[in-house]
Design a protein around this motif. Structure first.
Motif, short mmCIF file in Angstrom:
data_model
loop_
_atom_site.label_atom_id
_atom_site.label_comp_id
_atom_site.label_asym_id
_atom_site.label_seq_id
_atom_site.Cartn_x
_atom_site.Cartn_y
_atom_site.Cartn_z
N ASP A 135 0.84 -1.20 0.00
CA ASP A 135 0.00 0.00 0.00
C ASP A 135 0.88 1.25 0.00
OD1 ASP A 135 -2.08 1.80 0.21
OD2 ASP A 135 -2.15 1.66 2.40
N PRO A 136 1.07 1.86 -1.18
CA PRO A 136 0.61 1.40 -2.50
C PRO A 136 1.54 0.30 -3.01
CG PRO A 136 1.86 3.42 -2.73
CD PRO A 136 1.76 3.16 -1.25
N PRO A 137 1.07 -0.52 -3.98
CA PRO A 137 1.92 -1.58 -4.50
C PRO A 137 3.22 -1.04 -5.09
CG PRO A 137 -0.35 -1.86 -5.21
CD PRO A 137 -0.27 -0.51 -4.57
N SER A 138 4.29 -1.80 -4.88
CA SER A 138 5.58 -1.39 -5.40
C SER A 138 5.57 -1.44 -6.93
CB SER A 138 6.68 -2.31 -4.86
OG SER A 138 7.94 -1.99 -5.45
N GLU A 139 6.15 -0.43 -7.54
CA GLU A 139 6.25 -0.38 -9.00
C GLU A 139 7.64 -0.75 -9.48
OE1 GLU A 139 4.96 3.44 -10.29
OE2 GLU A 139 2.87 3.15 -9.67
N ARG A 140 8.51 -1.17 -8.57
CA ARG A 140 9.87 -1.53 -8.95
C ARG A 140 9.91 -2.99 -9.39
NH1 ARG A 140 14.04 1.02 -4.70
NH2 ARG A 140 15.43 0.25 -6.33
N PRO A 141 10.97 -3.42 -10.07
CA PRO A 141 11.04 -4.80 -10.58
C PRO A 141 11.01 -5.82 -9.44
CG PRO A 141 12.71 -3.42 -11.62
CD PRO A 141 12.14 -2.61 -10.50
N PRO A 142 10.53 -7.03 -9.69
CA PRO A 142 10.54 -8.06 -8.65
C PRO A 142 11.94 -8.31 -8.12
CG PRO A 142 9.19 -8.75 -10.51
CD PRO A 142 9.89 -7.50 -10.94
N GLY A 143 12.05 -8.42 -6.80
CA GLY A 143 13.35 -8.65 -6.16
C GLY A 143 14.13 -7.40 -5.86
N GLU A 144 13.66 -6.23 -6.33
CA GLU A 144 14.37 -4.97 -6.09
C GLU A 144 13.42 -3.91 -5.54
OE1 GLU A 144 16.35 -3.76 -9.66
OE2 GLU A 144 16.91 -5.80 -10.21
N PRO A 145 12.73 -4.19 -4.44
CA PRO A 145 11.75 -3.22 -3.93
C PRO A 145 12.42 -2.10 -3.16
CG PRO A 145 11.84 -5.09 -2.46
CD PRO A 145 12.80 -5.39 -3.59
N GLU A 146 11.62 -1.09 -2.83
CA GLU A 146 12.12 0.00 -2.00
C GLU A 146 12.19 -0.40 -0.53
OE1 GLU A 146 9.34 -0.53 -3.67
OE2 GLU A 146 8.10 1.28 -3.55
N GLY A 147 11.63 -1.54 -0.19
CA GLY A 147 11.67 -2.05 1.18
C GLY A 147 11.08 -3.44 1.23
N TRP A 148 11.36 -4.16 2.34
CA TRP A 148 10.85 -5.52 2.52
C TRP A 148 9.94 -5.57 3.73
CZ3 TRP A 148 11.55 -8.92 -1.23
CH2 TRP A 148 12.67 -8.83 -2.06
N ILE A 149 8.89 -6.40 3.65
CA ILE A 149 8.01 -6.66 4.78
C ILE A 149 7.98 -8.18 4.98
CG2 ILE A 149 5.68 -6.44 5.73
CD1 ILE A 149 5.25 -4.07 3.84
N ALA A 150 8.34 -8.63 6.18
CA ALA A 150 8.35 -10.05 6.50
C ALA A 150 7.36 -10.30 7.64
CB ALA A 150 9.75 -10.52 6.91
N THR A 151 6.37 -11.15 7.39
CA THR A 151 5.37 -11.48 8.40
C THR A 151 5.35 -12.98 8.62
OG1 THR A 151 3.60 -11.65 6.75
CG2 THR A 151 3.92 -9.50 7.80
N ARG A 152 4.95 -13.39 9.81
CA ARG A 152 4.77 -14.81 10.12
C ARG A 152 3.29 -15.07 10.30
NH1 ARG A 152 5.26 -17.42 15.56
NH2 ARG A 152 5.17 -19.68 15.21
N PRO A 164 -5.61 -17.91 12.51
CA PRO A 164 -5.55 -16.51 12.05
C PRO A 164 -5.06 -15.54 13.12
CG PRO A 164 -7.83 -17.21 12.39
CD PRO A 164 -6.99 -18.44 12.53
N THR A 165 -5.09 -15.94 14.39
CA THR A 165 -4.60 -15.04 15.44
C THR A 165 -3.08 -14.96 15.45
OG1 THR A 165 -4.56 -16.81 17.10
CG2 THR A 165 -6.61 -15.57 16.84
N LEU A 166 -2.41 -15.95 14.82
CA LEU A 166 -0.96 -15.92 14.76
C LEU A 166 -0.56 -15.06 13.56
CD1 LEU A 166 1.46 -18.95 15.19
CD2 LEU A 166 1.98 -17.01 13.75
N PHE A 167 -0.23 -13.84 13.84
CA PHE A 167 0.20 -12.90 12.80
C PHE A 167 1.14 -11.90 13.44
CE2 PHE A 167 -0.01 -8.96 10.42
CZ PHE A 167 0.21 -9.38 9.13
N GLU A 168 2.35 -11.86 12.98
CA GLU A 168 3.31 -10.90 13.52
C GLU A 168 4.19 -10.37 12.41
OE1 GLU A 168 6.56 -12.29 15.90
OE2 GLU A 168 6.22 -14.39 15.34
N VAL A 169 4.56 -9.11 12.54
CA VAL A 169 5.48 -8.47 11.61
C VAL A 169 6.88 -8.63 12.17
CG1 VAL A 169 6.12 -6.33 10.46
CG2 VAL A 169 3.71 -6.84 10.87
N ILE A 170 7.72 -9.35 11.45
CA ILE A 170 9.09 -9.59 11.89
C ILE A 170 10.03 -8.49 11.41
CG2 ILE A 170 11.04 -11.18 11.66
CD1 ILE A 170 9.09 -13.47 11.61
N TYR A 171 9.73 -7.94 10.23
CA TYR A 171 10.63 -6.94 9.66
C TYR A 171 9.82 -6.08 8.71
CZ TYR A 171 14.77 -5.04 7.23
OH TYR A 171 15.71 -4.21 6.70
#
Length: 361
Positions: free
Chosen positions: A262-279, A285-292
């Protein structure tokens, strides 16, 4: 006005209602919501009355009643958007004989539909941000669901475009025929060089043999290879609007490593402006955490996460995943300092040779 049955009538005409669940709300939330007999009620209302729950029809009816003054002050068009005439497109599609011809028709349809889908997506985003409900919105909340709907409205264009590219690639850039025997060459995980860290196996699905999947795998190798060196099996999947890395964990949960949504990245796959890692967990569904989360924030009022300074760098992402999975005891093979030289984060791992995908049934 719906006739309300007396207690005697209800006892005589209706079977005894089942006891409501202990965690259900048994206090009516609207004066119009009362126990009634079965006369004039649909099956959903009869069933919902057993637990003092409102049906979808009840909720919509009450909302329309309470919104009448607002609708009078802000009149909206009653007619739906004009449906396009698909006759020329369908006629051209029936006459198409080559991948190039069908791609020309599909591209024309997507170009024509994009303004309407983008307008719908923009409205859904605005609805999600109503009264700033999108800030810290929980998964499954109205704001979160609206943001998901906004992304998926545009995902239809991306998926259709990908289908067209795959068709053109099969026609103009087909994969080479399989080697003698028809078996895929051994992956680098089976016979590692002396001193090298063995990598987790490749995914077991037919996309592994397709050029488009191998290209995406190659673009994400700087993230995938270090994780495979830790014994974690990875895969590439298409999410709401981006290609994500999915990492399977020993407790059946999984990681989703993705560019910003939000908004979707417009950069090429594998080269984003940032990374989001969730578990997440498929059954919990209650198990949801943002790791990075190193994605830049577009909201000037929102505090920046510390990881934002790393942007699209993969090394801090891997370190954060290492730290969290080690805390949870979910790291099958922690990479030791002397092993890091054998798994450089920026080096792509070798891919299996391309083979023709099996024919569709």
């Amino acid at each position: 006005m719906q006739q309300i049955a007396t207690p005697v009538q209800s006892a005589r005409n209706d079977p005894q209602p089942a006891p409501a669940p202990k965690d259900s709300c048994i206090i009516p939330r609207d004066p119009d919501f009362e126990l009634y007999d079965n006369v004039g009620r649909d099956a959903d209302q009869i069933q919902a009355a057993r637990y003092n729950l409102a049906t979808r029809g009840d909720l919509k009816r009450w909302a329309q009643r309470d919104a009448q003054p607002f609708r009078a002050a802000y009149p909206l068009p009653d007619q739906p958007w004009s449906a396009p005439d698909l006759t020329p497109y369908l006629d051209a599609l029936a006459a198409a004989r080559t991948p190039a011809e069908i791609d020309a028709v599909t591209d024309h349809v997507l170009d024509a539909a994009e303004p309407a889908l983008r307008a719908l997506s923009d409205y859904l985003v605005a609805a999600a941000r109503w009264k700033q409900e999108n800030r810290d919105a929980a998964k499954g909340s109205p704001s979160h669901l609206l943001m998901t709907a906004a992304s998926r409205a545009l995902s239809a264009l991306a998926l259709a475009d990908e289908a067209g590219l795959n068709r053109l690639r099969a026609a103009y850039d087909p994969a080479p025929a399989p080697a003698a025997g028809g078996t895929m060459a051994a992956d680098e995980t089976t016979t590692p060089e002396p001193g090298q860290v063995p990598l987790a196996p490749l995914p077991d699905h037919r996309n592994v043999h397709t050029p488009w999947w191998q290209e995406l795998w190659r673009r994400h190798a700087h993230v995938i290879t270090p994780l495979r060196a830790r014994g974690l099996q990875c895969d590439i999947e298409f999410g709401l609007s981006t290609y994500n890395v999915r990492v399977s964990l020993p407790d059946d949960s999984y990681l989703v490593i993705s560019p910003p949504h939000d908004p979707p990245s417009e950069r090429p796959p594998g080269e984003p402006e940032g990374w989001i890692a969730t578990r997440e967990h498929p059954d919990d569904p209650t198990l949801f955490e943002v790791i990075y989360d190193s994605a830049p924030s577009n909201d000037p009022g929102a505090p920046q996460r510390p990881e934002a300074r790393h942007g699209g760098s993969a090394q801090p992402l891997i370190e954060a995943i290492d730290h969290r999975l080690a805390q949870l005891g979910l790291l099958p093979h922690p990479v030791l300092p002397h092993e890091n030289s054998h798994v450089p984060p920026a080096q792509p791992s070798p891919l299996p040779p391309r083979v023709l995908p099996p024919a569709s049934p």
